[in-house]
Design a protein around this motif. Structure first.
Motif, short mmCIF file in Angstrom:
data_model
loop_
_atom_site.label_atom_id
_atom_site.label_comp_id
_atom_site.label_asym_id
_atom_site.label_seq_id
_atom_site.Cartn_x
_atom_site.Cartn_y
_atom_site.Cartn_z
N PRO A 137 1.26 -35.47 7.29
CA PRO A 137 1.81 -35.22 8.62
C PRO A 137 3.30 -34.85 8.59
N VAL A 145 5.36 -35.37 10.88
CA VAL A 145 6.18 -36.43 11.47
C VAL A 145 6.68 -37.37 10.39
N LEU A 146 5.96 -37.46 9.26
CA LEU A 146 6.42 -38.33 8.18
C LEU A 146 7.39 -37.60 7.26
N THR A 147 7.08 -36.34 6.91
CA THR A 147 7.95 -35.64 5.96
C THR A 147 9.22 -35.13 6.63
N GLN A 148 9.15 -34.84 7.92
CA GLN A 148 10.33 -34.36 8.64
C GLN A 148 10.86 -35.47 9.54
N GLY A 149 10.71 -36.71 9.10
CA GLY A 149 10.96 -37.83 9.97
C GLY A 149 12.30 -37.80 10.67
N THR A 156 4.25 -37.99 19.23
CA THR A 156 3.93 -37.79 17.82
C THR A 156 2.44 -37.77 17.49
N LEU A 177 0.25 -35.60 14.74
CA LEU A 177 -0.29 -36.38 13.63
C LEU A 177 -1.78 -36.08 13.45
N ALA A 208 12.86 -37.79 14.58
CA ALA A 208 13.40 -39.00 15.19
C ALA A 208 14.65 -38.68 16.01
#
Lengths: 182, 182, 182
Positions: free
Chosen positions: C142, C144-148, C128, C132, C152
């Motif tokens: 990022p 990685v946060l909005t498409q967590g 990640t 990021l 994941a």
């Protein structure tokens, strides 16, 4: 050395709370909560350990820190909707964590045999960089810059108290306790 | 090796100026000036030292770098209101610092016995990452990306001159001086 | 261990593609393409190597990774105008690279003799942090946060498969292949 790990755990826990609250403000999902809580909680101490070239980053040697950060993220995930004015909570918790993390960072640098100037800088690094990463990743202007004077007061008080106590010949434990209280 | 530390100090000083000017543009207080100046001045070289796994990060071994960065922050704090078009100053000072930091970074990688490709990358890392951190923390699009061609020209000129001089058998001091001049 | 380097190269190549596509979206010049591609491709693995205190960061030991990242940047630079909806490509390539980088990061931590918890975290770090850094530098929130949840899922699937296969006594190569396929 019994006080130093406790201070470390306390700082990690409170920083993780601020990271999770920031995730809540940005309306992230559970993955984002854990990610931001972990980054905020471990970021400052990680940079300290990398800069000092310590053999093992603190949370790799003791994975309990990861568990502490995760519990803080889950706690906030299920309760954040009850909290009003989350930004104010972030600011004050951040200042509190800073007051604890600065002497914790200084303890690590002292144990490493660094001179006073570097000890102070490592306290600042430990106390501020986690929150800085949190705000940068959440695409906000870092609180440490906009609230500079509040934070600097907290950090300097902790750092000064720690150094004075150390200079007076108290053991590192007493010095850290003093710094933590201030 | 007498030229290398001088180049390092010069790059640290000029990067600290750009960090403090950025703090002035963002209307931060004195804490923000010192923080951004230090981050910009030391960030690139710190990443270089971490990547090369050098025993000691350069400013931890020689805290004089911290003092240099702080004086630059204070100088700008008391004079920035006299400066017009601070963004243009940031761009040009940044390019100047880049031209100095690239050969300084290359010198460190050469002393470490790295191959040419890595020497060049370390020059770029040393020259660009400090300014990148400054812009990221100040929540702006990094100058190194928007002004890419200006910066790349400065960096390549410095790097090329350094490598050619080194290949011709000149001592590292002469090579660095050439690169610094270009 | 023949599968591990291949997974590493594949992850570096795909991450570099996403970095270059992001540079294209931000309308940067060729310097920005190479810079963002390299940062995305190497950032995650670099953090893993620094955190584990490995002797050499992976791309410093094997500069071939740099060449791979550069070719991806050039490929996108000359073809990006043919691509529609570049953001969707970034999201899906990013998830694909994540699925490959997570087991690659885990392999490095396993080879280092770390406990399971740290192995998983190192997989996440490797998978990640490159993306990021790309999003932070490009001044976006990022992915990685909005498409967590998408990310994941991909990461956990890869990590779980890797651990299960390792626990069943398969060699690391088989474990990694399984994780990569998932």
């Amino acid at each position: 050395m019994s006080a130093a790990p406790l201070l470390d755990y306390a700082a990690v826990w409170v920083f993780a709370l601020t990271g999770a609250l920031t995730a809540s403000r940005a309306q992230l999902d559970i993955v984002g909560f854990i990610f931001l809580a972990g980054l905020t909680a471990l970021g400052g101490g990680t940079m300290r350990d990398l800069l000092l070239d310590r053999d093992t980053v603190f949370w790799i040697g003791q994975p309990g820190y990861l568990a502490v950060a995760c519990t803080a993220a889950l706690l906030i995930f299920f309760t954040a909707h009850l909290v009003e004015s989350r930004l104010r909570w972030v600011v004050w918790l951040d200042a509190a964590a800073l007051g604890v993390a600065v002497p914790a960072g200084m303890a690590a640098a002292l144990a490493d045999g660094q001179p006073s100037g570097i000890v102070i800088v490592m306290g600042v690094v430990t106390g501020t960089l986690g929150g800085l990463m949190r705000d940068v990743v959440a695409n906000e202007v870092p609180l440490v810059l906009t609230q500079g004077e509040l934070y600097a007061t907290a950090a300097c008080a902790g750092a000064g108290a720690g150094l004075i106590a150390a200079a007076l010949g108290a053991g590192p434990t007493a010095a850290l306790a003093t710094a933590g209280v201030v």
